[in-house]
Design a protein around this motif. Structure first.
Motif, PDB file in Angstrom:
ATOM      1  N   LYS A  10       8.010  -6.950  -6.772  1.00  0.00           N
ATOM      2  CA  LYS A  10       8.055  -5.514  -6.452  1.00  0.00           C
ATOM      3  C   LYS A  10       6.740  -5.140  -6.461  1.00  0.00           C
ATOM      4  N   ILE A  11       6.504  -3.908  -5.673  1.00  0.00           N
ATOM      5  CA  ILE A  11       5.398  -3.106  -5.665  1.00  0.00           C
ATOM      6  C   ILE A  11       5.393  -2.312  -6.831  1.00  0.00           C
ATOM      7  N   CYS A  12       4.244  -2.073  -7.453  1.00  0.00           N
ATOM      8  CA  CYS A  12       4.116  -1.031  -8.501  1.00  0.00           C
ATOM      9  C   CYS A  12       4.486   0.287  -8.174  1.00  0.00           C
ATOM     10  N   PRO A  13       5.515   1.115  -8.791  1.00  0.00           N
ATOM     11  CA  PRO A  13       5.547   2.342  -8.160  1.00  0.00           C
ATOM     12  C   PRO A  13       4.545   3.212  -8.472  1.00  0.00           C
ATOM     13  N   ALA A  14       3.805   3.093  -9.639  1.00  0.00           N
ATOM     14  CA  ALA A  14       2.630   3.926  -9.818  1.00  0.00           C
ATOM     15  C   ALA A  14       1.349   3.588  -9.036  1.00  0.00           C
ATOM     16  N   CYS A  15       1.035   2.731  -8.140  1.00  0.00           N
ATOM     17  CA  CYS A  15       0.111   2.605  -7.138  1.00  0.00           C
ATOM     18  C   CYS A  15       0.506   2.481  -5.972  1.00  0.00           C
ATOM     19  N   ARG A  16       1.983   2.604  -5.420  1.00  0.00           N
ATOM     20  CA  ARG A  16       2.358   2.158  -4.309  1.00  0.00           C
ATOM     21  C   ARG A  16       1.540   2.878  -3.154  1.00  0.00           C
ATOM     22  N   GLN A  17       1.334   2.434  -2.170  1.00  0.00           N
ATOM     23  CA  GLN A  17       0.506   3.072  -0.986  1.00  0.00           C
ATOM     24  C   GLN A  17       0.730   2.637   0.385  1.00  0.00           C
ATOM     25  N   PRO A  18       1.227   3.463   1.296  1.00  0.00           N
ATOM     26  CA  PRO A  18       1.637   3.146   2.552  1.00  0.00           C
ATOM     27  C   PRO A  18       0.248   2.361   3.147  1.00  0.00           C
ATOM     28  N   TYR A  19       0.507   1.579   4.025  1.00  0.00           N
ATOM     29  CA  TYR A  19      -0.520   0.592   4.747  1.00  0.00           C
ATOM     30  C   TYR A  19      -0.046   0.079   5.978  1.00  0.00           C
ATOM     31  N   ALA A  20      -0.775  -0.095   6.955  1.00  0.00           N
ATOM     32  CA  ALA A  20      -0.607  -0.809   8.294  1.00  0.00           C
ATOM     33  C   ALA A  20      -0.730  -2.294   8.114  1.00  0.00           C
ATOM     34  N   PRO A  21       0.096  -3.338   7.993  1.00  0.00           N
ATOM     35  CA  PRO A  21      -0.027  -4.640   7.970  1.00  0.00           C
ATOM     36  C   PRO A  21      -1.225  -5.122   8.803  1.00  0.00           C
ATOM     37  N   PRO A  22      -2.118  -5.977   8.529  1.00  0.00           N
ATOM     38  CA  PRO A  22      -2.894  -6.770   9.095  1.00  0.00           C
ATOM     39  C   PRO A  22      -2.396  -7.446  10.479  1.00  0.00           C
ATOM     40  N   LEU A  23      -3.257  -7.354  11.231  1.00  0.00           N
ATOM     41  CA  LEU A  23      -2.846  -8.075  12.689  1.00  0.00           C
ATOM     42  C   LEU A  23      -2.139  -9.652  12.784  1.00  0.00           C
ATOM     43  N   GLU A  24      -2.578 -10.347  11.706  1.00  0.00           N
ATOM     44  CA  GLU A  24      -2.187 -11.492  11.296  1.00  0.00           C
ATOM     45  C   GLU A  24      -0.770 -11.525  10.928  1.00  0.00           C
ATOM     46  N   VAL A  25      -0.217 -10.587  10.034  1.00  0.00           N
ATOM     47  CA  VAL A  25       1.013 -10.567   9.549  1.00  0.00           C
ATOM     48  C   VAL A  25       1.899 -10.164  10.555  1.00  0.00           C
ATOM     49  N   ARG A  26       1.310  -9.113  11.342  1.00  0.00           N
ATOM     50  CA  ARG A  26       2.276  -8.415  12.518  1.00  0.00           C
ATOM     51  C   ARG A  26       2.675  -9.737  13.233  1.00  0.00           C
ATOM     52  N   ASP A  27       1.659 -10.382  13.569  1.00  0.00           N
ATOM     53  CA  ASP A  27       1.736 -11.401  14.747  1.00  0.00           C
ATOM     54  C   ASP A  27       2.828 -12.234  14.351  1.00  0.00           C
ATOM     55  N   ARG A  28       2.599 -12.931  12.936  1.00  0.00           N
ATOM     56  CA  ARG A  28       3.571 -13.718  12.426  1.00  0.00           C
ATOM     57  C   ARG A  28       5.051 -13.487  12.211  1.00  0.00           C
ATOM     58  N   LEU A  29       5.236 -12.136  12.159  1.00  0.00           N
ATOM     59  CA  LEU A  29       6.365 -11.618  11.908  1.00  0.00           C
ATOM     60  C   LEU A  29       7.131 -10.923  13.271  1.00  0.00           C
ATOM     61  N   ASN A  30       6.371 -10.835  14.367  1.00  0.00           N
ATOM     62  CA  ASN A  30       6.574 -10.272  15.509  1.00  0.00           C
ATOM     63  C   ASN A  30       6.956  -8.795  15.463  1.00  0.00           C
ATOM     64  N   LEU A  31       6.105  -8.054  14.561  1.00  0.00           N
ATOM     65  CA  LEU A  31       6.171  -6.862  14.392  1.00  0.00           C
ATOM     66  C   LEU A  31       5.376  -5.913  15.524  1.00  0.00           C
ATOM     67  N   PRO A  32       5.787  -4.832  15.923  1.00  0.00           N
ATOM     68  CA  PRO A  32       4.945  -4.207  16.845  1.00  0.00           C
ATOM     69  C   PRO A  32       3.565  -3.882  16.525  1.00  0.00           C
ATOM     70  N   PRO A  33       2.490  -3.510  17.325  1.00  0.00           N
ATOM     71  CA  PRO A  33       1.466  -3.000  16.909  1.00  0.00           C
ATOM     72  C   PRO A  33       1.253  -1.811  15.894  1.00  0.00           C
ATOM     73  N   ASP A  34       2.363  -0.769  16.398  1.00  0.00           N
ATOM     74  CA  ASP A  34       2.257   0.533  15.629  1.00  0.00           C
ATOM     75  C   ASP A  34       3.124   0.246  14.394  1.00  0.00           C
TER      76      ASP A  34
END
Length: 123
Positions: A10-34
C-alpha cells in the motif's frame, strides 16, 4: 472453485503524492496519455523512505459453475475459460489491482509487479 491471492504494498498515506505514470507504464497498461489520477509514495520517516506502508490483498475467485464445468469437460483452452469468467462478472488479480491503483491505495508499478499478466493488459 479456485482462489488466488497476492499482497500488494500500500502507498504510505503520510507521503502519498499524485503523479503521472511514466510512458513505459502507460504503454504497458494501455492507459491514455493523459492518465494522471494515480498516486505514489515519495518516502518519509513514517514509511522508512520506502513510500509504502501496509499491504493490500488482491483476490481472484474462479467459481466452477455449470458453464465452466462444461467448458472443462470438452477441453476448452485457458482463453475460453477466461472469457467465460469475464462473462460471469468475475474479476482477475490484475483487475483488482487496477481498482486499488485507481482508488489511490497502491501504485501502478506495484500492480505490474504482483498481478500483471500479458493477456490482461486491457483491465
Amino acid at each position: 472453485g479456485v482462489v488466488a491471492q497476492r499482497l500488494a504494498r500500500k502507498i504510505c498515506p503520510a507521503c502519498r503524492q499524485p503523479y503521472a505514470p511514466p510512458l513505459e507504464v502507460r504503454d504497458r497498461l494501455n492507459l491514455p496519455p493523459d492518465a494522471t489520477s494515480f498516486f505514489k509514495g515519495q518516502g518519509c520517516s513514517q514509511c522508512y523512505n520506502s513510500g509504502h506502508r501496509g499491504r493490500l490483498g488482491l483476490y481472484e475467485v474462479f467459481e466452477v459453475g455449470q458453464d465452466a464445468r462444461k467448458l472443462m469437460e470438452r477441453g476448452a483452452s485457458a482463453g475460453e475459460l477466461r472469457e467465460a469468467r469475464a462473462r460471469a462478472g468475475e474479476t482477475t488479480l490484475f483487475q483488482e489491482g487496477m481498482m486499488g491503483a485507481r482508488a489511490g491505495l497502491t501504485s501502478l508499478e506495484e500492480v505490474l509487479r504482483v498481478a500483471w499478466a500479458p493477456a490482461e493488459e486491457n483491465g
